[in-house]
Design a protein around this motif. Sequence first.
Motif, mmCIF file in Angstrom:
data_model
loop_
_atom_site.group_PDB
_atom_site.id
_atom_site.type_symbol
_atom_site.label_atom_id
_atom_site.label_comp_id
_atom_site.label_asym_id
_atom_site.label_seq_id
_atom_site.Cartn_x
_atom_site.Cartn_y
_atom_site.Cartn_z
ATOM 1 N N ILE A 95 0.837 -1.200 0.000
ATOM 2 C CA ILE A 95 0.000 0.000 0.000
ATOM 3 C C ILE A 95 0.876 1.256 0.000
ATOM 4 N N ILE A 96 1.906 1.254 0.825
ATOM 5 C CA ILE A 96 2.804 2.414 0.892
ATOM 6 C C ILE A 96 3.614 2.541 -0.393
ATOM 7 N N HIS A 97 3.960 1.418 -1.018
ATOM 8 C CA HIS A 97 4.639 1.479 -2.323
ATOM 9 C C HIS A 97 3.736 2.183 -3.338
ATOM 10 N N GLY A 98 2.461 1.835 -3.329
ATOM 11 C CA GLY A 98 1.498 2.506 -4.213
ATOM 12 C C GLY A 98 1.375 3.986 -3.875
ATOM 13 N N PHE A 99 1.319 4.305 -2.579
ATOM 14 C CA PHE A 99 1.247 5.692 -2.130
ATOM 15 C C PHE A 99 2.451 6.483 -2.637
ATOM 16 N N THR A 100 3.630 5.926 -2.478
ATOM 17 C CA THR A 100 4.852 6.617 -2.896
ATOM 18 C C THR A 100 4.893 6.775 -4.414
ATOM 19 N N SER A 101 4.541 5.718 -5.132
ATOM 20 C CA SER A 101 4.557 5.780 -6.600
ATOM 21 C C SER A 101 3.563 6.811 -7.120
ATOM 22 N N LEU A 102 2.341 6.753 -6.612
ATOM 23 C CA LEU A 102 1.328 7.725 -7.048
ATOM 24 C C LEU A 102 1.700 9.136 -6.608
ATOM 25 N N GLY A 103 2.336 9.251 -5.431
ATOM 26 C CA GLY A 103 2.779 10.562 -4.969
ATOM 27 C C GLY A 103 3.834 11.166 -5.875
ATOM 28 N N VAL A 104 4.783 10.352 -6.312
ATOM 29 C CA VAL A 104 5.826 10.842 -7.220
ATOM 30 C C VAL A 104 5.209 11.241 -8.561
ATOM 31 N N ILE A 105 4.268 10.452 -9.038
ATOM 32 C CA ILE A 105 3.588 10.784 -10.301
ATOM 33 C C ILE A 105 2.796 12.083 -10.156
ATOM 34 N N ALA A 106 2.078 12.241 -9.037
ATOM 35 C CA ALA A 106 1.302 13.463 -8.795
ATOM 36 C C ALA A 106 2.222 14.681 -8.695
ATOM 37 N N LEU A 107 3.355 14.513 -8.018
ATOM 38 C CA LEU A 107 4.308 15.616 -7.931
ATOM 39 C C LEU A 107 4.838 16.003 -9.312
ATOM 40 N N ALA A 108 5.117 15.008 -10.134
ATOM 41 C CA ALA A 108 5.585 15.301 -11.495
ATOM 42 C C ALA A 108 4.539 16.081 -12.273
ATOM 43 N N TRP A 109 3.284 15.720 -12.086
ATOM 44 C CA TRP A 109 2.203 16.426 -12.785
ATOM 45 C C TRP A 109 2.118 17.873 -12.295
ATOM 46 N N VAL A 110 2.255 18.075 -10.973
ATOM 47 C CA VAL A 110 2.202 19.424 -10.402
ATOM 48 C C VAL A 110 3.368 20.266 -10.902
ATOM 49 N N PHE A 111 4.551 19.658 -10.952
ATOM 50 C CA PHE A 111 5.731 20.396 -11.406
ATOM 51 C C PHE A 111 5.631 20.706 -12.889
#
Length: 183
Positions: A167-183
Amino acid sequence: SPAQCMCLSLGCSLFLIGNILLLKGPRTLRHFAFPFLFFFLAVPIPKIVWNPIVFTLQSWVSILDVELLNLSGIPAARQAHVIVLPNGSVGVDEACSGIRSLQSSLMAALFIAALVLHRLSAKIAFFFLGVGLAVIGNLIRSFTLSALAYRSGIDILEKWHVTPGWIIHGFTSLGVIALAWVF
């Protein structure tokens, strides 16, 4: 062994760097700097570097978990890298230190930053935010497991140890993807 692998990697990289400098010059070498640096995250990290990082992460995780558990009303104490609960103990071993999620988050953050971000300041910020996501995700995982052990008994950890990690792996992966989208 990891040390031999690292030495071989370093030797091959230096050979390639020397040839690029000789044949194409420093400008071409700067162009290929990221792939060379990224490669070193893909090979096993030598124990002389790995062990102090793991030890530090284990200490931080156990200290922060005990504080969070006490703040949430769960009595907990720390002995080295062990969280002592009233009904048993939860060890923070190497795998629970978050080193693997940290390494994978570093690789993902570096790769995405090199792929989609252009400014150096944005790449650096993205890198540190990716590291932060991995650390926070692992802290949530270890806190959840400790709280679960307190509420349902230590034996529950055998059954539920892997699930929060995914679950945390998914959280981290989706978080990195979301950050990339924001940037």
